[in-house]
Enzyme design. Structure first.
Site, PDB file in Angstrom:
ATOM      1  N   HIS A 104       4.732  -8.342  -9.559  1.00  0.00           N
ATOM      2  CA  HIS A 104       4.767  -7.097  -8.758  1.00  0.00           C
ATOM      3  C   HIS A 104       4.729  -7.430  -7.270  1.00  0.00           C
ATOM      4  CE1 HIS A 104       3.561  -2.996  -7.456  1.00  0.00           C
ATOM      5  NE2 HIS A 104       4.122  -2.629  -8.588  1.00  0.00           N
ATOM      6  N   PHE A 105       5.583  -7.863  -6.649  1.00  0.00           N
ATOM      7  CA  PHE A 105       6.921  -8.298  -7.043  1.00  0.00           C
ATOM      8  C   PHE A 105       7.071  -9.720  -6.541  1.00  0.00           C
ATOM      9  CE2 PHE A 105       7.058  -3.708  -6.349  1.00  0.00           C
ATOM     10  CZ  PHE A 105       7.530  -3.262  -7.570  1.00  0.00           C
TER      11      PHE A 105
END
Length: 153
Positions: free
Chosen positions: A54-55
């Site tokens: 994420h991410f």
């Protein structure tokens, strides 16, 4: 009048919250006044497991985890307000959320400052407001409810 702060280090936090790695999201309590407010911090590092997905290219702390950290801060304030010692008989559960708003992203290297305030408590259910900030800038705000519940054995 005393200017002494009521603080909690990680050892004391671990006595009051059942969460453990990777879900313990409060590192230190800077100050609290039972029945009123609590100020806590979370140091956000690149080593957080959620950053792997994420991410990967642009790591951002998930908003739900910012809210979870805020809820953990309200749980600490609830315990301190009720002058309860932690036990295996009861917990404060995250019971509800209203008016959650996100203003900016939280990235590795940020230090989240949480300010939670008790609005009211009735029959084991507390209503709180919370704000999360980075460098004095609001990241997230919400109204949170937590409920004291007996643990069935």
């Amino acid at each position: 009048m005393s200017n002494q702060l009521n603080t909690m280090d990680i050892k004391e936090i671990l006595k009051f919250l059942p969460h453990r790695y990777p879900f313990l999201l409060i590192d230190r309590v800077l100050d609290f006044t039972p029945g009123e407010t609590l100020h806590a911090i979370k140091n956000v590092t690149i080593n957080e497991p959620f950053f792997q997905g994420h991410f990967p290219v642009q790591p951002v702390m998930p908003g739900v985890l910012i809210l979870e950290a805020m809820a953990q801060a309200t749980g600490l304030l609830a315990f301190k307000t009720m002058s309860e010692e932690p036990s295996n008989d009861a917990l404060y559960y995250f019971a509800g959320i209203d008016k959650a708003r996100f203003k900016r992203v939280v990235e590795p290297g940020d230090q989240l400052h949480f300010e939670v305030q008790m609005i009211k408590e009735r029959r084991g259910i507390g209503v709180f407001t919370g704000v999360a900030k980075v460098d004095g800038e609001i990241v997230c705000s919400a109204e949170i409810m937590c409920a004291r519940r007996e643990i069935s054995k």
